[in-house]
Scaffold this active site. Structure first.
Site, PDB file in Angstrom:
ATOM      1  N   THR A   1       0.673  -1.226  -0.094  1.00 13.91           N
ATOM      2  CA  THR A   1       0.197  -0.143   0.074  1.00 13.91           C
ATOM      3  C   THR A   1       0.810   1.310   0.323  1.00 13.91           C
ATOM      4  OG1 THR A   1      -1.312   1.241   1.351  1.00 13.91           O
ATOM      5  CG2 THR A   1       0.034  -0.358   2.680  1.00 13.91           C
ATOM      6  N   ASP A   2       0.394   2.456  -0.436  1.00 11.92           N
ATOM      7  CA  ASP A   2       1.131   3.638  -0.362  1.00 11.92           C
ATOM      8  C   ASP A   2       1.126   4.183   0.930  1.00 11.92           C
ATOM      9  OD1 ASP A   2      -1.657   4.242   0.104  1.00 11.92           O
ATOM     10  OD2 ASP A   2      -1.848   5.998  -1.420  1.00 11.92           O
ATOM     11  N   GLU A   3       0.439   3.456   1.950  1.00 10.42           N
ATOM     12  CA  GLU A   3       0.603   4.101   3.551  1.00 10.42           C
ATOM     13  C   GLU A   3       2.056   3.676   3.945  1.00 10.42           C
ATOM     14  OE1 GLU A   3      -2.756   3.443   6.144  1.00 10.42           O
ATOM     15  OE2 GLU A   3      -4.297   3.698   4.324  1.00 10.42           O
TER      16      GLU A   3
ATOM     17  N   TYR B   1      -1.385  -0.417  11.373  1.00  6.64           N
ATOM     18  CA  TYR B   1      -1.613  -0.786  10.040  1.00  6.64           C
ATOM     19  C   TYR B   1      -0.406  -0.713   8.951  1.00  6.64           C
ATOM     20  CZ  TYR B   1      -3.358  -1.336   5.191  1.00  6.64           C
ATOM     21  OH  TYR B   1      -3.255  -1.652   3.699  1.00  6.64           O
TER      22      TYR B   1
ATOM     23  N   LYS C   1       2.363  -3.348   7.224  1.00  9.28           N
ATOM     24  CA  LYS C   1       2.503  -3.645   5.914  1.00  9.28           C
ATOM     25  C   LYS C   1       3.888  -3.069   5.403  1.00  9.28           C
ATOM     26  CE  LYS C   1      -0.183  -4.452   3.205  1.00  9.28           C
ATOM     27  NZ  LYS C   1      -0.730  -5.894   2.380  1.00  9.28           N
TER      28      LYS C   1
HETATM   29  P1  NAD Z   1     -10.202  -6.860   2.798  1.00  8.32           P
HETATM   30  O1  NAD Z   1     -10.167  -6.404   4.217  1.00  8.32           O
HETATM   31  O2  NAD Z   1     -11.357  -6.368   2.053  1.00  8.32           O
HETATM   32  O3  NAD Z   1      -9.980  -8.245   2.554  1.00  8.32           O
HETATM   33  C1  NAD Z   1      -8.908  -8.966   3.292  1.00  8.32           C
HETATM   34  C2  NAD Z   1      -9.138 -10.543   2.778  1.00  8.32           C
HETATM   35  O4  NAD Z   1      -7.920 -11.167   3.779  1.00  8.32           O
HETATM   36  C3  NAD Z   1     -10.567 -11.045   3.416  1.00  8.32           C
HETATM   37  O5  NAD Z   1     -11.163 -11.817   2.594  1.00  8.32           O
HETATM   38  C4  NAD Z   1     -10.040 -11.931   4.926  1.00  8.32           C
HETATM   39  O6  NAD Z   1     -10.834 -13.005   5.292  1.00  8.32           O
HETATM   40  C5  NAD Z   1      -8.801 -12.218   4.451  1.00  8.32           C
HETATM   41  N1  NAD Z   1      -7.715 -12.369   5.598  1.00  8.32           N
HETATM   42  C6  NAD Z   1      -7.511 -11.930   6.386  1.00  8.32           C
HETATM   43  N2  NAD Z   1      -6.767 -12.452   7.253  1.00  8.32           N
HETATM   44  C7  NAD Z   1      -6.280 -13.560   7.059  1.00  8.32           C
HETATM   45  C8  NAD Z   1      -5.787 -14.678   7.109  1.00  8.32           C
HETATM   46  N3  NAD Z   1      -4.764 -14.512   8.465  1.00  8.32           N
HETATM   47  N4  NAD Z   1      -5.375 -15.909   6.428  1.00  8.32           N
HETATM   48  C9  NAD Z   1      -6.142 -15.845   5.230  1.00  8.32           C
HETATM   49  N5  NAD Z   1      -7.126 -15.039   4.818  1.00  8.32           N
HETATM   50  C10 NAD Z   1      -7.014 -13.685   5.544  1.00  8.32           C
HETATM   51  O7  NAD Z   1      -8.963  -6.149   1.988  1.00  8.32           O
HETATM   52  P2  NAD Z   1      -8.552  -5.292   0.820  1.00  8.32           P
HETATM   53  O8  NAD Z   1      -9.078  -3.896   1.031  1.00  8.32           O
HETATM   54  O9  NAD Z   1      -9.207  -6.399  -0.250  1.00  8.32           O
HETATM   55  O10 NAD Z   1      -7.028  -5.259   0.553  1.00  8.32           O
HETATM   56  C11 NAD Z   1      -6.403  -6.414   0.197  1.00  8.32           C
HETATM   57  C12 NAD Z   1      -5.047  -6.206   0.237  1.00  8.32           C
HETATM   58  O11 NAD Z   1      -4.790  -4.843  -0.579  1.00  8.32           O
HETATM   59  C13 NAD Z   1      -4.465  -5.834   1.534  1.00  8.32           C
HETATM   60  O12 NAD Z   1      -3.158  -6.449   1.786  1.00  8.32           O
HETATM   61  C14 NAD Z   1      -4.209  -4.291   1.760  1.00  8.32           C
HETATM   62  O13 NAD Z   1      -3.209  -3.924   2.593  1.00  8.32           O
HETATM   63  C15 NAD Z   1      -3.996  -4.223   0.019  1.00  8.32           C
HETATM   64  N6  NAD Z   1      -4.471  -2.482  -0.272  1.00  8.32           N
HETATM   65  C16 NAD Z   1      -5.637  -2.170  -0.026  1.00  8.32           C
HETATM   66  C17 NAD Z   1      -6.134  -0.989  -0.394  1.00  8.32           C
HETATM   67  C18 NAD Z   1      -7.655  -0.588  -0.357  1.00  8.32           C
HETATM   68  O14 NAD Z   1      -7.997   0.483  -0.761  1.00  8.32           O
HETATM   69  N7  NAD Z   1      -8.379  -1.493  -0.045  1.00  8.32           N
HETATM   70  C19 NAD Z   1      -4.983   0.044  -1.143  1.00  8.32           C
HETATM   71  C20 NAD Z   1      -3.799  -0.549  -1.028  1.00  8.32           C
HETATM   72  C21 NAD Z   1      -3.329  -1.769  -0.714  1.00  8.32           C
HETATM   73  O1  TDX Z   2     -16.142   7.093   8.680  1.00 10.65           O
HETATM   74  C1  TDX Z   2     -15.143   7.363   8.011  1.00 10.65           C
HETATM   75  N1  TDX Z   2     -15.026   8.736   8.003  1.00 10.65           N
HETATM   76  C2  TDX Z   2     -13.941   9.351   7.598  1.00 10.65           C
HETATM   77  O2  TDX Z   2     -13.835  10.503   7.460  1.00 10.65           O
HETATM   78  C3  TDX Z   2     -14.102   6.524   7.705  1.00 10.65           C
HETATM   79  C4  TDX Z   2     -14.355   5.063   7.610  1.00 10.65           C
HETATM   80  C5  TDX Z   2     -13.088   7.235   6.939  1.00 10.65           C
HETATM   81  N2  TDX Z   2     -12.814   8.652   6.981  1.00 10.65           N
HETATM   82  C6  TDX Z   2     -11.665   9.265   6.388  1.00 10.65           C
HETATM   83  C7  TDX Z   2     -10.261   8.699   6.690  1.00 10.65           C
HETATM   84  C8  TDX Z   2      -9.197   8.628   5.634  1.00 10.65           C
HETATM   85  O3  TDX Z   2      -8.744  10.102   5.498  1.00 10.65           O
HETATM   86  O4  TDX Z   2     -11.626   8.758   4.802  1.00 10.65           O
HETATM   87  C9  TDX Z   2     -10.216   8.493   4.448  1.00 10.65           C
HETATM   88  C10 TDX Z   2     -10.242   6.954   3.975  1.00 10.65           C
HETATM   89  O5  TDX Z   2     -10.399   6.202   5.096  1.00 10.65           O
HETATM   90  P1  TDX Z   2     -10.677   4.460   4.785  1.00 10.65           P
HETATM   91  O6  TDX Z   2     -11.578   4.386   3.915  1.00 10.65           O
HETATM   92  O7  TDX Z   2     -10.443   3.993   6.221  1.00 10.65           O
HETATM   93  O8  TDX Z   2      -9.199   4.149   3.753  1.00 10.65           O
HETATM   94  P2  TDX Z   2      -7.628   4.757   4.384  1.00 10.65           P
HETATM   95  O9  TDX Z   2      -7.340   4.683   6.036  1.00 10.65           O
HETATM   96  O10 TDX Z   2      -7.253   5.842   3.595  1.00 10.65           O
HETATM   97  O11 TDX Z   2      -7.095   3.385   4.009  1.00 10.65           O
HETATM   98  C11 TDX Z   2      -7.232   2.600   2.514  1.00 10.65           C
HETATM   99  O12 TDX Z   2      -6.362   2.936   1.915  1.00 10.65           O
HETATM  100  C12 TDX Z   2      -4.892   2.286   1.923  1.00 10.65           C
HETATM  101  C13 TDX Z   2      -7.380   1.119   2.839  1.00 10.65           C
HETATM  102  O13 TDX Z   2      -8.523   1.078   3.817  1.00 10.65           O
HETATM  103  C14 TDX Z   2      -6.036   0.513   3.307  1.00 10.65           C
HETATM  104  O14 TDX Z   2      -6.137  -0.917   3.265  1.00 10.65           O
HETATM  105  C15 TDX Z   2      -5.124   0.735   1.941  1.00 10.65           C
HETATM  106  O15 TDX Z   2      -3.935   0.449   2.412  1.00 10.65           O
END
Ligand code: NAD
Ligand code: TDX
Length: 339
Positions: A125-127, A153, A157
């Site tokens: 992730t970019d985080e 988190y 990562k």
């Molecule tokens: P999500 O939380 O929607 O899904 C995570 C999945 O992993 C779930 O299906 C969960 O059951 C499974 N999981 C969790 N722990 C596990 C374990 N110990 N063993 C097996 N399975 C397990 O997450 P997402 O938003 O789809 O993110 C997927 C990946 O992408 C993550 O690695 C996250 O860090 C990365 N990522 C997410 C975003 C975003 O915006 N959502 C952005 C950049 C990177």
């Molecule tokens: O209720 C809310 N109100 C609010 O203002 C929530 C849930 C979030 N926020 C804000 C926090 C952040 O600035 O919105 C922004 C986005 O929040 P999230 O959806 O929780 O995402 P973020 O924290 O940016 O992280 C996401 O992007 C990078 C994903 O959850 C991560 O898994 C990924 O790595």
């Protein structure tokens, strides 16, 4: 090609499973997911009977189970999406983030070393780069930007990324890492900003914006992320990190206002609540490397992607209503009840 996709019952992983089965009909996709609160088997229903798909319910930290699966499947590649992914939950309770995101990554890579694979891909992730100031719009995250994390988190990562690069250097494991910006699209779990606001707005509930809503995120439609990973695992250079993002920076408050407008809901639903601890101000990816090396460019514009996403939530109420009617209620009360 036989590919193990971990975390395939979650948001991005499930979109990747669908994308790969369509794009590479001869590949076999084995989804390894332990179905945490964020994993949903009903999401994978459409591909459960697919001849080239197998679902296995196991935990990536369970070494015995992971080795057993490798012995059975002899995978060519592993794409690791499995993670605890929500920043707010990591602030409440970091431990499971360390276990899954760091230890789980190590177990998967140990299995790769033991049984041999052509590629291990880590979805990061970019985080991991921390955040950028709001008053420096000229700054972007490149692959050279130092790791500088803010939350448990992002620290977990980043730790996993360091471990992946160490396995490359020490053991010669053929790895790649992608660091993507915020995704949005179908099957996004309703604890995250965009789906939470859509669900609350549809239920005429308050829309909880943290702080002043001025934090900036760089949004990418989930299918564009899937396409980038597909390119990296096939054409990316081993040992390399690739940033993924489409230059689509927006403040949170603007996102919430767009959702209100699209749904015909009043902005008076917007409620400013206490800020997230350690809240990152701005994320912004420089995707020059993946563009120059692999020709990747995002295809979905935000204006279209958000419409498609809202439409999807309108058409799949069953999917998210089932989620928010269960254990999620307790989570919501704990996180937002007295905020
Ligand atoms: P999500 O939380 O929607 O899904 C995570 C999945 O992993 C779930 O299906 C969960 O059951 C499974 N999981 C969790 N722990 C596990 C374990 N110990 N063993 C097996 N399975 C397990 O997450 P997402 O938003 O789809 O993110 C997927 C990946 O992408 C993550 O690695 C996250 O860090 C990365 N990522 C997410 C975003 C975003 O915006 N959502 C952005 C950049 C990177
Ligand atoms: O209720 C809310 N109100 C609010 O203002 C929530 C849930 C979030 N926020 C804000 C926090 C952040 O600035 O919105 C922004 C986005 O929040 P999230 O959806 O929780 O995402 P973020 O924290 O940016 O992280 C996401 O992007 C990078 C994903 O959850 C991560 O898994 C990924 O790595």
């Amino acid at each position: 090609m036989n590919i193990i996709v971990t975390g395939g019952a979650g948001f991005i992983g499930s979109n990747f499973v669908f994308y790969m089965l369509k794009k590479h009909p001869d590949d076999r996709i084995v989804c390894l997911d332990c179905l945490t609160y964020a994993g949903n088997l009903s999401t994978l229903e459409p591909v459960m009977g697919h001849p080239n798909f197998r679902f296995v319910k196991d935990d990536i930290t369970d070494r015995e189970a992971v080795y057993r699966l490798f012995e059975e499947e002899k995978p060519d590649m592993v794409v690791n999406f499995a993670a605890e992914s929500h920043v707010d939950r990591s602030i409440e309770d970091p431990e499971v983030f360390l276990r899954t995101n760091i230890l789980g990554t190590a177990v998967l890579m140990d299995a790769c070393r033991k049984y041999g694979i052509t590629r291990y891909h880590q979805v990061s992730t970019d985080e991991v780069y921390g955040d950028l100031p709001l008053d420096r719009p000229d700054l972007f995250f490149t692959e050279e930007t130092p790791i500088h994390t803010s939350s448990p988190y992002s620290s977990s990562k980043a730790s996993a990324d360091l471990l992946v690069l160490a396995y490359y250097r020490t053991y010669g494991l053929p790895v790649t890492i992608s660091r993507c910006s915020n995704n949005y699209g179908p099957y996004h779990f309703p604890e995250k900003l965009i789906p939470l606001m859509i669900a609350n707005a549809l239920n005429d509930k308050p829309l909880p914006v943290y702080g002043k809503g001025e934090n900036v995120r760089d949004w990418l439609y989930v299918e564009d992320h899937c396409k980038a990973i597909d390119l990296i695992i096939h054409e990316g250079r081993v040992g390399e990190v690739y940033n993924i993002g489409g230059h689509n920076e927006m403040t949170n408050i603007d996102i919430v206002k767009i959702i209100c407008k699209e749904l015909g809901k009043p902005e008076s639903l917007i409620t400013y609540v206490a800020d997230r601890k350690g809240h990152d101000m701005r994320y912004a990816i420089d995707p020059t490397k993946i563009h120059n090396e692999l020709g990747w460019l995002p295809e979905t514009k935000f204006a279209d992607g958000i419409k498609k996403t809202i439409q999807w939530y309108l058409e799949h109420k069953d999917w998210w209503e089932t989620i928010i009617s269960g254990e999620y209620q307790n989570y919501y009360e704990k996180m937002y009840g007295n905020r």
